[in-house]
Scaffold this active site. Structure first.
Site, short mmCIF file in Angstrom:
data_model
loop_
_atom_site.label_atom_id
_atom_site.label_comp_id
_atom_site.label_asym_id
_atom_site.label_seq_id
_atom_site.Cartn_x
_atom_site.Cartn_y
_atom_site.Cartn_z
N TYR A 1 44.43 54.39 26.42
CA TYR A 1 44.70 55.82 27.00
C TYR A 1 45.90 56.30 25.93
CZ TYR A 1 42.31 54.63 31.37
OH TYR A 1 41.62 54.32 32.42
N ASP B 1 43.53 50.38 35.77
CA ASP B 1 43.01 51.53 36.30
C ASP B 1 41.83 51.34 37.24
OD1 ASP B 1 43.15 54.18 36.92
OD2 ASP B 1 42.34 54.95 35.05
N ASP C 1 41.41 50.39 41.49
CA ASP C 1 40.65 51.39 42.64
C ASP C 1 39.63 50.34 43.54
OD1 ASP C 1 42.14 53.57 41.82
OD2 ASP C 1 40.09 54.89 41.70
N LYS D 1 38.91 40.99 28.29
CA LYS D 1 37.47 41.10 27.65
C LYS D 1 37.65 40.24 26.39
CE LYS D 1 33.24 42.27 28.03
NZ LYS D 1 32.24 41.73 29.02
#
Ligand code: NAD
Length: 364
Positions: A140, A253, A257, A197
């Site tokens: 980001y 992020d 959720d 990852k």
């Protein structure tokens, strides 16, 4: 009486509705615990674009810096979707995080037993996960861009415009957030899962190397690793087996959720963004501005009320007031009060935003 300075950023959509609920609960809890608050309202997000042409006025950042903590609702909405990317309402969040040096985002996903039947996942008996998300680095904040124009290759074919976003992490950034992860695990059930990852990404391999080199300094914490795709499955399959998850900005992020939804509703999820000790933390619900329900009274204020409880605990050290709010939320749920998003049975007492706020205040 001890008085704390709180910067309040209501924002857009349901932001003002849920923020004012949390402010009312803070005031009421403060009265019962002998503490007072000086609230200063500031603009950020779409409403700031409308007033000043920018999403984060310098005055807002100055007020936040001069406060003990910041309480934020949510920013954004379709009205501002077409503004230039550097001026979008969400830039206010990135500006606040960078401007206040908030590098650590704590997102608890706690299943209230009263809401187990509202979970979309069957047979989840318990779940108490703390997601520690790195907040000021990664993709980001990395280099973003597009090639200026389409490229004509030697064989005459045209390659379209290329866009890129770059994931970069330094040793210092990774070490700082992993330390937080180990520390929170020590204070909880002593299990830390690093999600990455590493089978594909070099930056993830650096996270793993650093985590394994730090592990011997935290012998009481059991460290394990999961690829993010596997983690997204395991959260559904065995949510009660997780304790603390530490991960990068983007993975945190997304996973928070997902974890949140298992608890019943995004309207239940608080969060804290913290920086170096002594700097003001920022507290906000995980959800966005929910333009689809703004102004209807359907917004669940509990995520913001629980964020206010985290504010009392983590920035002000007022644990008694924080406990009081958490207990009041549990009591309101146990008494059957439900906003629409968490209603699941005919015996529920369905209330609107103000009704849930009043129920929590009554239980304080
Ligand atoms: P959202 O979280 O606003 O809404 C997703 C869904 O959850 C909607 O159906 C909404 O009605 C529901 N919902 C959200 N909060 C709720 C609550 N408290 N009570 C009951 N239901 C609730 O996500 P979105 O629709 O993807 O985004 C809407 C806007 O919010 C966008 O402009 C987005 O950029 C912005 N956004 C802001 C933040 C933030 O300020 N931190 C975070 C996420 C999204």
């Amino acid at each position: 009486m001890k008085t704390y300075k709180i910067a309040v950023i209501p924002g857009d959509g349901i932001g003002p509705e849920v923020t004012f609920s949390a402010v009312a609960v803070l005031k009421a809890a403060g009265e019962r615990e002998g503490i007072a608050f000086e609230f200063t309202e500031c603009d950020a997000g779409g409403c700031a674009i409308d007033k000043y042409g920018i999403p984060l006025p310098e005055a807002t950042l100055d007020t936040c810096r001069a406060s003990d903590a910041v309480l934020l609702g949510a920013v954004g909405g379709p009205r501002w979707d077409s503004v230039e990317p550097s001026l979008r309402p969400e830039r206010a969040l990135l500006g606040l995080r960078a401007g206040l040096g908030l590098y650590s985002n704590l997102r608890p996903a706690l299943m209230f037993k009263e809401l187990a039947s509202a979970s979309p996942v069957k047979n989840v008996e318990s779940m108490d996960i703390l997601i520690v998300r790195e907040l000021t680095g990664g993709i980001y904040f990395g280099k973003h861009g597009r090639s200026d124009s389409a490229e004509v290759l030697s064989d005459g074919t045209v390659k379209g415009v290329t866009a890129y976003d770059t994931e970069e992490y330094s040793t210092a950034e990774i070490t700082r957030i992993l330390k937080e992860g180990f520390r929170y695990a020590q204070g909880r059930n002593k299990k830390l899962t690093l999600v990455d990852k590493a089978n594909v990404l070099e930056s993830s391999r650096l996270w793993r190397e650093i985590a394994s080199s730090m592990a011997p300094s935290y012998p009481d914490v059991e460290l394990d690793y999961l690829y993010v795709d596997n983690c997204s499955m395991q959260l559904i399959h065995r949510p009660s087996s997780f304790d603390v998850i530490v991960t990068s900005n983007m993975f945190g992020d997304i996973l928070s959720d997902e974890a949140g939804m298992i608890t019943g509703s995004i309207g239940m999820l608080p969060s804290a963004s913290l920086g170096a000790p002594g700097t003001p933390g920022m507290y906000e619900p995980v959800h966005g501005s929910a333009p689809d329900i703004a102004g209807t009274g359907k917004a669940n204020p509990l995520a913001t009320i629980l964020s206010a409880s985290m504010l009392l605990r983590w920035s002000l050290g007022e644990t008694a007031a924080s406990d009081r709010i958490e207990k009041a939320v549990r009591s309101a749920l146990a008494d059957g009060f439900r906003t629409c998003d968490i209603a699941s049975s005919e015996s529920d007492k369905i209330v609107d935003t103000d009704g849930m706020t009043a129920a929590v205040i009554q239980m304080l």
